[in-house]
Design a protein around this motif. Structure first.
Motif, PDB file in Angstrom:
ATOM      1  N   GLU A  66     -69.985 -21.004   9.471  1.00  0.00           N
ATOM      2  CA  GLU A  66     -70.385 -21.185  10.858  1.00  0.00           C
ATOM      3  C   GLU A  66     -69.198 -21.609  11.722  1.00  0.00           C
ATOM      4  N   LEU A  67     -68.297 -22.404  11.158  1.00  0.00           N
ATOM      5  CA  LEU A  67     -67.102 -22.813  11.893  1.00  0.00           C
ATOM      6  C   LEU A  67     -66.234 -21.602  12.219  1.00  0.00           C
ATOM      7  N   GLU A  68     -66.056 -20.715  11.255  1.00  0.00           N
ATOM      8  CA  GLU A  68     -65.251 -19.520  11.498  1.00  0.00           C
ATOM      9  C   GLU A  68     -65.901 -18.630  12.547  1.00  0.00           C
ATOM     10  N   THR A  69     -67.223 -18.520  12.507  1.00  0.00           N
ATOM     11  CA  THR A  69     -67.926 -17.723  13.515  1.00  0.00           C
ATOM     12  C   THR A  69     -67.783 -18.344  14.902  1.00  0.00           C
ATOM     13  N   PHE A  70     -67.870 -19.675  14.960  1.00  0.00           N
ATOM     14  CA  PHE A  70     -67.712 -20.365  16.238  1.00  0.00           C
ATOM     15  C   PHE A  70     -66.321 -20.123  16.812  1.00  0.00           C
ATOM     16  N   LYS A  71     -65.310 -20.188  15.971  1.00  0.00           N
ATOM     17  CA  LYS A  71     -63.946 -19.960  16.437  1.00  0.00           C
ATOM     18  C   LYS A  71     -63.757 -18.524  16.903  1.00  0.00           C
ATOM     19  N   ASP A  72     -64.463 -17.583  16.268  1.00  0.00           N
ATOM     20  CA  ASP A  72     -64.315 -16.162  16.611  1.00  0.00           C
ATOM     21  C   ASP A  72     -65.040 -15.806  17.902  1.00  0.00           C
ATOM     22  N   ILE A  73     -66.311 -16.229  18.024  1.00  0.00           N
ATOM     23  CA  ILE A  73     -67.124 -15.742  19.145  1.00  0.00           C
ATOM     24  C   ILE A  73     -67.840 -16.846  19.918  1.00  0.00           C
ATOM     25  N   ALA A 119     -66.857 -31.758   5.992  1.00  0.00           N
ATOM     26  CA  ALA A 119     -65.734 -31.746   6.930  1.00  0.00           C
ATOM     27  C   ALA A 119     -65.830 -30.565   7.889  1.00  0.00           C
ATOM     28  N   ALA A 120     -66.311 -29.427   7.401  1.00  0.00           N
ATOM     29  CA  ALA A 120     -66.448 -28.252   8.268  1.00  0.00           C
ATOM     30  C   ALA A 120     -67.501 -28.491   9.341  1.00  0.00           C
ATOM     31  N   SER A 121     -68.580 -29.184   8.991  1.00  0.00           N
ATOM     32  CA  SER A 121     -69.602 -29.527   9.981  1.00  0.00           C
ATOM     33  C   SER A 121     -69.022 -30.408  11.075  1.00  0.00           C
ATOM     34  N   VAL A 122     -68.249 -31.400  10.674  1.00  0.00           N
ATOM     35  CA  VAL A 122     -67.657 -32.319  11.647  1.00  0.00           C
ATOM     36  C   VAL A 122     -66.712 -31.576  12.579  1.00  0.00           C
ATOM     37  N   GLU A 123     -65.892 -30.692  12.019  1.00  0.00           N
ATOM     38  CA  GLU A 123     -64.982 -29.912  12.864  1.00  0.00           C
ATOM     39  C   GLU A 123     -65.764 -29.002  13.814  1.00  0.00           C
ATOM     40  N   LEU A 124     -66.845 -28.405  13.314  1.00  0.00           N
ATOM     41  CA  LEU A 124     -67.682 -27.547  14.152  1.00  0.00           C
ATOM     42  C   LEU A 124     -68.316 -28.352  15.277  1.00  0.00           C
ATOM     43  N   ALA A 125     -68.899 -29.503  14.945  1.00  0.00           N
ATOM     44  CA  ALA A 125     -69.555 -30.329  15.962  1.00  0.00           C
ATOM     45  C   ALA A 125     -68.564 -30.777  17.029  1.00  0.00           C
ATOM     46  N   ARG A 126     -67.374 -31.154  16.605  1.00  0.00           N
ATOM     47  CA  ARG A 126     -66.362 -31.564  17.581  1.00  0.00           C
ATOM     48  C   ARG A 126     -65.971 -30.400  18.491  1.00  0.00           C
TER      49      ARG A 126
END
Length: 272
Positions: free
Chosen positions: A80-87, A147-154
């Motif tokens: 989900e983090l990678e998807t957020f960064k992409d789109i 850690a990926a969730s935290v980075e995504l939420a931030r």
């Protein structure tokens, strides 16, 4: 079903997924309609339906599942983090937007002060923190052991220009008093997920209850939304140290002449 009108802008800020999801191993309607095995094939997915209360089993009848492991959620939130960064898509929202609105409506009616210390347990993509901020709440903390969730939420909060929200990588079950003094703790599916832990399931659930007691102030509130546990089971699990306050209305269905709830949403108060 979740509401379709997003309150978070589309990219380049944040786009919101349109599907309502939960922990992925929810109690299902009878097997002729859906099976638990099929539910666990998607990233979070379940049919978001549950059996009528009288057909639900005991608290110990869950099979262990990878959905109760940190490795599973690390992988899920990394995607989900990678998807957020992409789109700019924040990913899926457990139980849909209505689950957030339900808790927010209760907070309004309960007159929870805007400066109340609020903890989002298992914050995921942080969208609940965004909604709490938009409703005026100013003292917010989100935690997740991924850690990926935290980075995504931030990232989601930053995209909304919300810089005064604390998001920390913390294992709620092993925080050793790090979390304390909260007026409100909110759980949307986290207790469901930890209940599927393949190792020492009963001990894990007991540790959750103790961690919650440590985190909440006396007279503080706990709002839990679950698709795995009935009202009666949650009342039993949180019977020591907590007082039941109210049940929040959730979607209901009828099947075979019986009526059940899609999810259970309860409010508790921390006792001395």
């Amino acid at each position: 079903m979740m509401e379709t009108s997003p309150s978070i802008p589309l990219p380049p800020a944040v786009a919101r997924s349109s599907s309502a999801t939960c922990c992925g191993n929810c109690r299902q309607r009878p097997a002729s309609l859906a099976s638990m095995e099929a539910a666990t094939e998607s990233t979070h997915g379940c049919g978001n339906t549950s059996e009528p209360e009288e057909d639900r089993g005991s608290e110990d009848d869950f099979r262990p599942s990878e959905l109760g492991t940190k490795e599973y959620w690390d992988d899920a939130y990394q995607r989900e983090l990678e998807t957020f960064k992409d789109i700019g898509d924040v990913g899926e929202i457990w139980f849909g937007e209505e689950s957030m609105d339900r808790v927010l409506r209760w907070m309004d009616k309960a007159k929870i002060p805007e400066n109340a210390a609020i903890l989002d347990i298992g914050t995921g993509n942080g969208v609940l923190l965004v909604e709490l901020t938009k409703h005026g709440y100013t003292n917010l903390t989100g935690i997740d052991y991924s850690a990926a969730s935290v980075e995504l939420a931030r990232g989601v909060l930053q995209a909304e220009d919300l810089t005064d929200v604390t998001v920390k990588e913390v294992d709620f079950l092993s925080c050793s008093g790090e979390l304390k003094g909260f007026d409100v703790c909110i759980d949307k599916g986290t207790f469901d997920a930890i209940s599927l832990n393949p190792d020492n399931t009963n001990e894990v659930k007991a540790r959750y209850v103790q961690a919650l007691k440590d985190a909440l102030k006396e007279e503080g509130f706990f709002a839990i939304t679950s698709c795995n546990w009935t009202k009666e089971q949650l009342l039993h699990r949180f019977s020591e140290g907590f007082e039941f306050v109210q049940e929040l209305p959730t979607p209901r269905f009828q099947f075979g002449g019986k009526t059940g709830n899609s999810v259970t949403a309860l409010i508790f108060k921390r006792l001395h």
